[in-house]
Design an enzyme around this catalytic site. Sequence first.
Site, short mmCIF file in Angstrom:
data_model
loop_
_atom_site.label_atom_id
_atom_site.label_comp_id
_atom_site.label_asym_id
_atom_site.label_seq_id
_atom_site.Cartn_x
_atom_site.Cartn_y
_atom_site.Cartn_z
N ASP A 196 12.73 14.37 -10.35
CA ASP A 196 13.27 13.14 -9.73
C ASP A 196 13.92 12.20 -10.74
O ASP A 196 14.91 11.54 -10.43
CB ASP A 196 12.18 12.39 -8.96
CG ASP A 196 11.15 11.77 -9.88
OD1 ASP A 196 10.45 12.54 -10.59
OD2 ASP A 196 11.04 10.54 -9.92
N ASP B 152 10.71 12.42 -15.62
CA ASP B 152 9.47 13.18 -15.72
C ASP B 152 9.70 14.63 -15.29
O ASP B 152 10.81 15.06 -15.04
CB ASP B 152 8.38 12.52 -14.88
CG ASP B 152 8.85 12.28 -13.45
OD1 ASP B 152 9.59 13.12 -12.92
OD2 ASP B 152 8.47 11.24 -12.86
N TYR C 174 5.90 7.26 -5.38
CA TYR C 174 6.85 7.21 -4.25
C TYR C 174 6.09 7.00 -2.95
O TYR C 174 6.19 7.78 -2.02
CB TYR C 174 7.71 8.48 -4.21
CG TYR C 174 8.65 8.56 -5.39
CD1 TYR C 174 9.78 7.75 -5.46
CD2 TYR C 174 8.38 9.40 -6.46
CE1 TYR C 174 10.62 7.78 -6.56
CE2 TYR C 174 9.22 9.44 -7.56
CZ TYR C 174 10.33 8.63 -7.61
OH TYR C 174 11.18 8.66 -8.69
N GLU D 123 15.11 4.30 -17.31
CA GLU D 123 14.94 5.63 -16.70
C GLU D 123 16.04 5.93 -15.68
O GLU D 123 16.29 5.14 -14.78
CB GLU D 123 13.57 5.73 -16.01
CG GLU D 123 13.24 7.15 -15.55
CD GLU D 123 11.79 7.31 -15.13
OE1 GLU D 123 11.32 8.46 -15.06
OE2 GLU D 123 11.11 6.29 -14.85
#
Length: 489
Positions: free
Chosen positions: A80, A83, A232, A469
């Site tokens: 995603d 990571d 999430y 990120e």
Amino acid sequence: MDFPKGPTSAFQLFFLALLLWGNAAQASQNYKDALAKSILFFQGQRSGRLPTSQKLSWRSISGLSDGSLAHVDLVGGYYDAGDNVKFNFPMAYTITMLSWSALENSKPLGPQLENVRVAIRWGADYLIKCATATPGVLYVGVGDPNTDHKCWERPEDMDTVRTVYSVSRTKPGSDVAAETAAALAAASMVFRTVDRKYSKLLLRTAKSVFQFAAQYRGSYSDSLGSAVCPFYCSYSGYKDELLWGAAWLLRATKDVSYRKFINSLGANDATDIFSWDNKLAGARVLLSRGSLVANDKSYEPFKQQAQDFMCRILPNSPYSTTQYTKGGLMFKLSASNLQYVSSITFLLTTYAKYMKSAKTTFNCGNILVTPNTLINLARKQVDYILGDNPMKMSYMVGYGANYPRRIHHRGSSLPSVSTHPRTFGCEGGFQPFYYTSNPNPNILTGAIVGGPNENDFYPDERTDYSHAEPATYINAAIVGPLAYLSGRA
């Protein structure tokens, strides 16, 4: 425009200068270049066995045993963000948004349309596996996020447990299931003219997954707890995904039963955001197409809701609930703000396109809103991301001369397998590569980071994940606006 013949007047020179300045202002960014890079980014997020056409060669094969703990094949899909976890909720939204980009902008995408299809298919193939591997079960994630987030290692070196997560009739997940249905339904339309068999498989799977979402209601956050929260969590509940999924299936099938379902849902809350979590605004813009493009008056309520959303976004609107930085950036939330900017900007260009089709305008109080009102705001947001901002920094990696060099991304920040064949253990990457001030050795071309803070400041620090990120769902939403603007440039 024809000027009167005769000597050139000062006014004419001024007018010509104004015209040239306007064109220069519009073309200050290379949207075609940014578009190509925004799509290339997805290659850096691939999980599984990489094809020979892989351009970001510092990435290699990873996650080839994914699914084995549940005795199923769940190889593929996308990580995603920075990571090594596969979270299906944001991944499915990513595929929905890439598909919507392709459907609305097939002409301006030009040669990039095929690259978008490849990116969509990489995710859709995985989502089909997740939906069909075990009857009555939808797999929704691979990799224990709590373990993974304690490590700093390349996807190619993963030695963390690849736990498999799923929802079922007894552990429902209407939100993730309906988003998966939306992704597959939207993708089915992208492939309708180029791969009919694949398109039918996508749509058939979408219908089945949506039926499961609607029949066994509940939030996947409640069913899976710390496996998905706080990463999430479905903060907005699942009603917005049911609306979104039904809206996509309605567009893909024209089956009135989906329209009846939408009418019975009562998902009428006002909103001023659009993201992987909250789909209300996106569903309303999608449904407003019925009124503006198809001229079906029964879709008027959705058009009204879409306009209400726009009035909450526009900076000069008396109903605006949206903050802007001094540099002109839409600012919704401090963590990964550019995800909201890209998603909302997608809705601005798409709704403007629908308005143009209907040759219509609307009002926010005493403010007249034309399609160009929305397009100009969208352009300002895109240009800000690409470098027209107080930092004079492009927030897209590899675009322009000044861009983030220390992004929060494991694969980008660690030497590639080709330059460093020895594996890094779980914590092996922290000291030499995570905490260093050196630039990342691998350029994740096209990646858009979380972005600057409310003061237009970006520190470019790898440890600052809320700003540094990148994520698939930031990029997926910007593809549409970049294509739209490159078609107008």
